[in-house]
Design a protein around this motif. Structure first.
Motif, mmCIF file in Angstrom:
data_model
loop_
_atom_site.group_PDB
_atom_site.id
_atom_site.type_symbol
_atom_site.label_atom_id
_atom_site.label_comp_id
_atom_site.label_asym_id
_atom_site.label_seq_id
_atom_site.Cartn_x
_atom_site.Cartn_y
_atom_site.Cartn_z
ATOM 1 N N VAL A 1 0.648 -1.277 -0.037
ATOM 2 C CA VAL A 1 0.026 0.146 -0.142
ATOM 3 C C VAL A 1 0.858 1.356 0.045
ATOM 4 O O VAL A 1 0.619 2.239 -0.913
ATOM 5 C CB VAL A 1 -0.976 -0.076 1.176
ATOM 6 C CG1 VAL A 1 -1.726 1.350 1.554
ATOM 7 C CG2 VAL A 1 -2.014 -1.131 1.029
ATOM 8 N N ILE A 2 1.937 1.209 0.734
ATOM 9 C CA ILE A 2 2.700 2.472 0.918
ATOM 10 C C ILE A 2 3.638 2.549 -0.549
ATOM 11 O O ILE A 2 3.777 3.789 -1.011
ATOM 12 C CB ILE A 2 3.851 2.334 1.960
ATOM 13 C CG1 ILE A 2 3.137 2.395 3.274
ATOM 14 C CG2 ILE A 2 5.023 3.314 2.025
ATOM 15 C CD1 ILE A 2 4.042 2.023 4.582
ATOM 16 N N ALA A 3 3.980 1.573 -1.099
ATOM 17 C CA ALA A 3 4.641 1.587 -2.411
ATOM 18 C C ALA A 3 3.680 2.051 -3.401
ATOM 19 O O ALA A 3 3.986 3.125 -4.132
ATOM 20 C CB ALA A 3 5.218 0.369 -2.774
ATOM 21 N N GLY A 4 2.327 1.840 -3.371
ATOM 22 C CA GLY A 4 1.474 2.203 -4.459
ATOM 23 C C GLY A 4 1.193 3.642 -4.160
ATOM 24 O O GLY A 4 0.856 4.298 -5.182
ATOM 25 N N VAL A 5 1.069 3.868 -2.997
ATOM 26 C CA VAL A 5 0.838 5.433 -2.676
ATOM 27 C C VAL A 5 1.849 6.294 -3.228
ATOM 28 O O VAL A 5 1.639 7.525 -3.692
ATOM 29 C CB VAL A 5 0.326 5.821 -1.347
ATOM 30 C CG1 VAL A 5 0.469 7.168 -0.881
ATOM 31 C CG2 VAL A 5 -1.228 5.261 -0.847
#
Length: 59
Positions: free
Chosen positions: A34-38
Motif C-alpha cells: 500500500v505504501i509503495a502504491g501510494v
C-alpha cells in the motif's frame, strides 16, 4: 528438570504463535504494498490534478 522440559515442550509445541506470526507477516507485506502504491501513484495523480486544474477556465 523434567517439569521444566515439559513446560518448554508445551510452550514451543503449540501452533498458536505460528499463526500469529503468519498474520503479522501478511499485514506487514500488505502495508508495504500500500505504501509503495501510494508513493508511486501519488506523484502521478498530483501531476494529473495539476494539469487539469491549469486547463480549466477560471470563473
Amino acid at each position: 528438570m523434567t517439569k521444566f522440559l515439559s513446560k518448554l515442550s508445551v510452550l514451543f509445541g503449540s501452533d498458536r504463535g505460528a499463526s500469529a506470526v503468519e498474520y503479522a507477516l501478511l499485514v506487514g507485506l500488505i502495508a508495504i504494498a500500500v505504501i509503495a502504491g501510494v508513493i508511486l501513484l501519488g506523484q502521478n495523480l498530483g501531476h494529473t490534478f495539476n494539469s487539469v486544474a491549469t486547463t480549466l477556465p477560471t470563473p
